[in-house]
Write an enzyme that holds these catalytic residues in place. Structure first.
Site, PDB file in Angstrom:
ATOM      1  N   LYS A 121     -31.014 -47.779 -15.690  1.00 64.13           N
ATOM      2  CA  LYS A 121     -31.497 -46.827 -14.680  1.00 64.13           C
ATOM      3  C   LYS A 121     -30.931 -45.447 -14.993  1.00 64.13           C
ATOM      4  O   LYS A 121     -29.725 -45.252 -15.027  1.00 64.13           O
ATOM      5  CB  LYS A 121     -31.057 -47.292 -13.279  1.00 64.13           C
ATOM      6  CG  LYS A 121     -31.494 -46.345 -12.165  1.00 64.13           C
ATOM      7  CD  LYS A 121     -31.375 -47.006 -10.809  1.00 64.13           C
ATOM      8  CE  LYS A 121     -31.693 -46.049  -9.673  1.00 64.13           C
ATOM      9  NZ  LYS A 121     -31.663 -46.691  -8.356  1.00 64.13           N
ATOM     10  N   ASP A 226     -31.925 -47.293   2.578  1.00 65.97           N
ATOM     11  CA  ASP A 226     -33.251 -47.203   1.961  1.00 65.97           C
ATOM     12  C   ASP A 226     -33.749 -48.625   1.751  1.00 65.97           C
ATOM     13  O   ASP A 226     -34.325 -48.960   0.725  1.00 65.97           O
ATOM     14  CB  ASP A 226     -33.156 -46.452   0.625  1.00 65.97           C
ATOM     15  CG  ASP A 226     -34.494 -45.844   0.208  1.00 65.97           C
ATOM     16  OD1 ASP A 226     -35.443 -45.883   1.020  1.00 65.97           O
ATOM     17  OD2 ASP A 226     -34.589 -45.359  -0.930  1.00 65.97           O
TER      18      ASP A 226
HETATM   19  P1  ADP Z   1     -35.045 -45.341  -7.167  1.00 64.82           P
HETATM   20  O1  ADP Z   1     -33.658 -45.096  -6.694  1.00 64.82           O
HETATM   21  O2  ADP Z   1     -35.503 -44.203  -7.984  1.00 64.82           O
HETATM   22  O3  ADP Z   1     -35.978 -45.743  -6.068  1.00 64.82           O
HETATM   23  P2  ADP Z   1     -34.838 -48.132  -7.944  1.00 64.82           P
HETATM   24  O4  ADP Z   1     -33.468 -48.610  -8.266  1.00 64.82           O
HETATM   25  O5  ADP Z   1     -35.369 -48.483  -6.605  1.00 64.82           O
HETATM   26  O6  ADP Z   1     -34.952 -46.564  -8.198  1.00 64.82           O
HETATM   27  O7  ADP Z   1     -35.813 -48.681  -9.062  1.00 64.82           O
HETATM   28  C1  ADP Z   1     -37.185 -48.332  -9.128  1.00 64.82           C
HETATM   29  C2  ADP Z   1     -38.020 -49.522  -9.579  1.00 64.82           C
HETATM   30  O8  ADP Z   1     -37.571 -49.979 -10.865  1.00 64.82           O
HETATM   31  C3  ADP Z   1     -37.882 -50.720  -8.668  1.00 64.82           C
HETATM   32  O9  ADP Z   1     -38.814 -50.685  -7.608  1.00 64.82           O
HETATM   33  C4  ADP Z   1     -38.124 -51.879  -9.606  1.00 64.82           C
HETATM   34  O10 ADP Z   1     -39.505 -52.095  -9.771  1.00 64.82           O
HETATM   35  C5  ADP Z   1     -37.565 -51.404 -10.921  1.00 64.82           C
HETATM   36  N1  ADP Z   1     -36.180 -51.886 -11.112  1.00 64.82           N
HETATM   37  C6  ADP Z   1     -35.039 -51.274 -10.725  1.00 64.82           C
HETATM   38  N2  ADP Z   1     -33.942 -51.978 -11.077  1.00 64.82           N
HETATM   39  C7  ADP Z   1     -34.396 -53.080 -11.701  1.00 64.82           C
HETATM   40  C8  ADP Z   1     -33.760 -54.221 -12.301  1.00 64.82           C
HETATM   41  N3  ADP Z   1     -32.423 -54.353 -12.336  1.00 64.82           N
HETATM   42  N4  ADP Z   1     -34.545 -55.163 -12.850  1.00 64.82           N
HETATM   43  C9  ADP Z   1     -35.892 -55.033 -12.833  1.00 64.82           C
HETATM   44  N5  ADP Z   1     -36.553 -53.997 -12.296  1.00 64.82           N
HETATM   45  C10 ADP Z   1     -35.828 -53.029 -11.726  1.00 64.82           C
HETATM   46 MG    MG Z   2     -35.880 -47.404  -4.976  1.00 66.93          MG
END
Ligand code: ADP
Ligand code: MG
Length: 451
Positions: A121, A226
């Site tokens: 991320k 959130d």
């Molecule tokens: P943001 O803070 O920008 O909303 P998120 O952590 O919610 O970011 O991640 C955005 C998207 O990425 C999630 O909705 C999911 O689909 C995907 N995602 C995030 N972390 C993971 C993970 N560890 N494994 C698989 N998909 C992930």
């Molecule tokens: Mg998110």
């Protein structure tokens, strides 16, 4: 502009040296004067400008000559620095497809040497909340360490620390693997975000698990803030995993009750709409916790036995302090107030448009192997501590008097050189600002609530 990790392979030691010099200069400058970059990088055979041109070509830096000739990192440049560090640490060796574009992040698959796939991320604090951050510019003006690098790095560190602590307390979260700069590496969660799930075998069970998690979080002193269908992952066995922690607050936050109710409301609303659940009928159902249920079946914040400070030790162990939390809370609180129910909200700040365009069109080739030379890890930039080292980024320059002194000296010389003959030049980061910065920040820290 895509995150073409192929470029990484062709970047030389000098390229990274100069890129790192730009990063270091940004501790004190929004735009780093060319002279300063040259002085920090101290390339053996000179040629900083040629290297900068190459970095510019690959969109790793942005050129700005509006006030003076200088450069700043782009998101991509910052991504490359973090990716390179993590690859050199052996955390992963290739970058794969994009998994998601969040409100404030981009998520990619990364692959380890042994084939294990993880999630990376990259935090982009400022993409959406930039306006909120911008409205705090008065407060931030005198802070030399203000910029999106700092905010994104703080958000990443927070996410990493919370993920680790929550995992240790038995919450269903991704496994936190490592963190560098604005980048968090975690286990890949199987399944999909709940928002993409049209049908569930056992919606009641999933619902209760999710509401149970909100309650357990509060019992541990935390509110997600959130907690919605975008930040809950669900796999084929309907196992629930919660993600996305940078905005979490303490139950002692002044708006804790509101955030808690909002999280609960999101879940109730979503399940009612998507799975036609009727909560009046569930009145007498116990969700397994000791929380009393009101007449429409909702957990009440006031009834929860909240134990704030529960995770303090774990969070501190990851290097995330109360001070960091207070700082982050202060900076993004405007964004928190806003009800967030979509992960693909628009952006809308001209200043970041170029970078946003970069990241929104990201299109990564399948599992590119990076094969970066390990030796590159040991390069020294100027006389500064190696910014590629472990712990880089965890220390601000003001915590390191030597570094601050040396940077200040270089900065003064560089600015003089860069602006010789230019009248009325006023940097946001002149010495005068420094007193303001520290007095301002200590004042602010005192006002901040605990978490
Ligand atoms: P943001 O803070 O920008 O909303 P998120 O952590 O919610 O970011 O991640 C955005 C998207 O990425 C999630 O909705 C999911 O689909 C995907 N995602 C995030 N972390 C993971 C993970 N560890 N494994 C698989 N998909 C992930
Ligand atoms: Mg998110």
């Amino acid at each position: 502009m895509k995150l073409d990790v192929n470029v990484l392979r062709y970047l030389s030691k000098d390229d990274f040296r100069v890129l790192t010099a730009v990063e270091m200069g940004m501790r004190n400058h929004e735009i780093v004067p060319c002279e300063l970059i040259d002085r920090i990088a101290r390339l053996k055979h000179g040629g900083t400008y040629k290297v900068l041109k190459n970095l510019l070509k690959h969109k790793l830096v942005h050129h700005d000559s509006s006030k003076y000739d200088g450069f700043r990192l782009t998101y991509l440049g910052y991504d490359f620095l973090a990716i390179k560090t993590l690859v050199n640490r052996g955390i992963f060796s290739g970058v794969g497809r994009q998994l998601g574009v969040g409100k404030e992040s981009d998520i990619f698959e990364v692959v380890k040497e042994d084939g294990t796939v993880l999630a990376m991320k990259l935090h982009r604090l400022g993409r959406v909340s930039f306006r909120a951050v911008k409205s705090k510019r008065d407060y931030l003006r005198h802070r030399s360490n203000y910029n999106w690098l700092y905010l994104s790095r703080l958000a990443a560190l927070k996410e990493f620390a919370f993920m680790k602590a929550l995992e240790e307390h038995g919450f269903s979260v991704p496994q936190a693997v490592d963190c560098n700069r604005h980048c968090v590496i975690m286990s890949l969660v199987p399944g999909y975000p709940l928002v993409q799930v049209k049908e569930l075998q056992n919606p009641d069970v999933v619902f209760e698990t999710i509401i149970g998690a909100v309650i357990r979080l509060a019992e541990h002193g935390l509110i997600h803030c959130d907690f919605n269908e975008f930040n809950i992952m669900i796999d084929d066995d309907e196992k629930v995993t919660m993600i996305d922690f940078p905005q979490m607050v303490s139950v002692s936050h002044p708006n804790a009750q509101m955030y808690f109710d909002r999280d609960v409301e999101c879940i109730y609303k979503f399940f009612a709409k998507r799975f036609n659940m009727s909560f009046e009928e569930n009145e007498n159902n116990s969700d397994g916790s000791e929380v009393e249920i009101d007449e429409i079946g909702r957990p009440q914040f006031s009834e929860i036995n909240k134990n704030s400070g529960f995770l303090d030790k774990e969070l501190a162990a990851s290097g995330f302090t109360r001070k960091d939390q207070a700082e982050l809370e202060k900076l993004i609180e405007g964004d928190l107030e806003k009800h967030s129910d979509s992960d693909d909200e628009g952006t809308g700040d001209d200043e970041d448009e170029e970078d946003e365009a970069d990241i929104n069109n990201t299109n990564v080739k399948q599992l590119e192997s990076l094969h970066l030379a390990k030796e590159d890890d040991n390069h020294q930039v100027g006389e500064e501590p190696d910014p590629q080292d472990e712990g880089e980024g965890e220390t601000e320059s003001e915590d390191d008097p030597e570094l601050e002194k040396s940077l200040s000296k270089q900065r003064r010389k560089a600015i003089q050189a860069a602006h010789r003959g230019k009248k009325n030049f006023a940097s946001r980061n002149t010495y005068k600002d420094k007193g303001g910065k520290s007095s301002q920040s200590s004042k602010v820290h005192k006002q901040l609530s605990g978490w």
